[in-house]
Design an enzyme around this catalytic site. Structure first.
Site: not given
Length: 167
Positions: A25, A126, A79
């Site tokens: 990261v 969600h 991606k």
């Protein structure tokens, strides 16, 4: 693993760290996360005809209540790079809010050999940005191959651990 090898019991005398598929990261603004092969690396290693790439760009739901147009909201991009008939996930790349947190968990999946179908079989949480990685592409169209020790496909139960002293 070095301390295991040097100071641990005999079964760890050859312990070594695997530096394959290390999640990485960059703590920038926005954060950037990556694990596994890039698209050009995957093409070079496996051939373009064996690669399938899934992409998603979206406005993070954090910005949902901001009083600006959709185009003005900061974007997140993901991606997923898959290889072979089973669509084994060999790379995940992201830029945007939460990419740092997302990469830690999905790094485990890549290291374990997860497939696109394994990702598809996971119920999305969600509202999160990470749900994009388990809802990419047209759901259910990935070949039903699993990289898991016990396949989670088709509602199979999670594997049970082997206990030293069964209850």
């Amino acid at each position: 693993r070095l301390s295991d090898r040097l100071f641990g019991p005999p079964q760890y005398k050859h312990a070594k760290v695997s530096y394959d598929n290390v999640p990485t990261v960059v703590f920038s603004h926005p954060t950037i996360g990556t694990v596994g092969l890039t698209e050009p690396q995957a093409v070079a290693k496996y051939g373009e005809e064996n690669i399938k790439v899934y992409k998603s760009t979206f406005a993070n739901l954090y910005y949902g209540i901001f009083d600006v147009t959709q185009d003005e909201k900061p974007k997140t991009a993901y991606k997923l790079i898959c290889v072979g008939e089973e669509e084994q996930v060999v790379g995940i790349h992201s830029i945007g809010m939460g990419s740092d947190e997302v990469m830690q968990g999905f790094g485990v999946a890549v290291k374990m050999g997860a497939t696109k179908a394994d990702f598809d079989s996971c119920v999305a949480i969600h509202p999160t940005a990470a749900e994009e990685l388990v809802t990419m592409g047209t759901w259910g169209t990935s070949p039903a191959f699993s990289g898991a020790k016990t396949s989670p496909l088709n509602g199979a139960p999670a594997p049970e651990p082997t206990l030293k002293n069964p209850m």
